[in-house]
Design a protein around this motif. Structure first.
Motif, PDB file in Angstrom:
ATOM      1  N   GLN A  59       0.841  -1.195   0.000  1.00  0.00           N
ATOM      2  CA  GLN A  59       0.000   0.000   0.000  1.00  0.00           C
ATOM      3  C   GLN A  59       0.883   1.254   0.000  1.00  0.00           C
ATOM      4  O   GLN A  59       0.627   2.200  -0.747  1.00  0.00           O
ATOM      5  N   ALA A  60       1.914   1.238   0.823  1.00  0.00           N
ATOM      6  CA  ALA A  60       2.845   2.375   0.855  1.00  0.00           C
ATOM      7  C   ALA A  60       3.578   2.518  -0.473  1.00  0.00           C
ATOM      8  O   ALA A  60       3.748   3.636  -0.972  1.00  0.00           O
ATOM      9  N   LEU A  61       3.985   1.396  -1.055  1.00  0.00           N
ATOM     10  CA  LEU A  61       4.697   1.443  -2.331  1.00  0.00           C
ATOM     11  C   LEU A  61       3.822   2.035  -3.425  1.00  0.00           C
ATOM     12  O   LEU A  61       4.277   2.901  -4.182  1.00  0.00           O
ATOM     13  N   PHE A  62       2.579   1.613  -3.507  1.00  0.00           N
ATOM     14  CA  PHE A  62       1.683   2.152  -4.534  1.00  0.00           C
ATOM     15  C   PHE A  62       1.418   3.637  -4.312  1.00  0.00           C
ATOM     16  O   PHE A  62       1.356   4.415  -5.264  1.00  0.00           O
ATOM     17  N   PHE A  63       1.284   4.050  -3.060  1.00  0.00           N
ATOM     18  CA  PHE A  63       1.088   5.468  -2.763  1.00  0.00           C
ATOM     19  C   PHE A  63       2.314   6.277  -3.197  1.00  0.00           C
ATOM     20  O   PHE A  63       2.189   7.325  -3.834  1.00  0.00           O
ATOM     21  N   ILE A  64       3.497   5.784  -2.871  1.00  0.00           N
ATOM     22  CA  ILE A  64       4.736   6.484  -3.230  1.00  0.00           C
ATOM     23  C   ILE A  64       4.923   6.509  -4.743  1.00  0.00           C
ATOM     24  O   ILE A  64       5.304   7.538  -5.311  1.00  0.00           O
ATOM     25  N   LEU A  65       4.648   5.385  -5.403  1.00  0.00           N
ATOM     26  CA  LEU A  65       4.737   5.356  -6.860  1.00  0.00           C
ATOM     27  C   LEU A  65       3.798   6.382  -7.481  1.00  0.00           C
ATOM     28  O   LEU A  65       4.160   7.071  -8.443  1.00  0.00           O
ATOM     29  N   TRP A  66       2.606   6.513  -6.946  1.00  0.00           N
ATOM     30  CA  TRP A  66       1.638   7.475  -7.470  1.00  0.00           C
ATOM     31  C   TRP A  66       2.122   8.906  -7.244  1.00  0.00           C
ATOM     32  O   TRP A  66       2.137   9.729  -8.158  1.00  0.00           O
TER      33      TRP A  66
END
Length: 181
Positions: A59-66
């Motif tokens: 979840q954190a990775l997808f948020f950071i990628l976004w």
């Protein structure tokens, strides 16, 4: 022009734009401290609540990628327009303002320990993102279109590695610092 010649010829100008933004960000925080006091207090409270909770890596990775991906895409989109040099200068000022604002925020909230919070907020992903952005600036300004596919794969791989470092290591570092207060 080679990559190292590019860095050597433009480092002073880039440093000046970054430092102008850095000091502007600190001044902006100081000037907005009272008018935006409620919002800044809420920001500190939200950081404490966030640091006390468990974070899912994906979840954190997808948020950071976004979040990082939006900025990265706009950089490359602006790189194909006539305003690319002005955008890169504005980008350096903006990043400097973010950094100066964040440093002043942490120092005003935490005192001199705020410098450690500020340094921790950029580790380890900054070690990947700074050279990556410099290389992107080189590719954009020098308009190096030959062998674009290997360069694009290299850039995207480094971008993904930087986001993974931020999700995997930076978030726990920040949580650890807030838990220790």
């Amino acid at each position: 022009m080679t990559f190292f010649e590019f860095i050597k010829s433009r480092r002073r100008k880039a440093a000046l734009f970054f430092l102008a933004g850095f000091f502007s960000g600190g001044i902006l925080y100081y000037l907005c401290r009272e008018p935006a006091g409620d919002a800044l207090a809420a920001l500190e409270e939200n950081m404490l609540v966030w640091a006390s909770g468990e974070q899912d890596f994906f979840q954190a990775l997808f948020f950071i990628l976004w979040e990082r991906g939006k900025v990265f895409c706009v950089l490359w989109l602006a790189g194909y327009t006539k305003i690319y040099k002005a955008y890169i200068s504005a980008f350096l000022v903006y990043v400097g303002m973010q950094s100066g604002f964040l440093l002043t925020f942490f120092v005003m909230i935490r005192g001199t320990r705020g410098i450690l919070y500020w340094l921790a907020s950029g580790c380890p992903q900054t070690l990947v993102f700074v050279p990556l952005y410099v290389y992107c600036f080189y590719r954009i300004i020098e308009r190096r279109r030959e062998k674009m596919m290997p360069a694009a794969l290299f850039i995207l791989t480094c971008f993904f590695i930087g986001c993974m470092l931020e999700a995997r290591f930076n978030l726990p570092i920040i949580q650890w610092m807030y838990d220790g207060k």
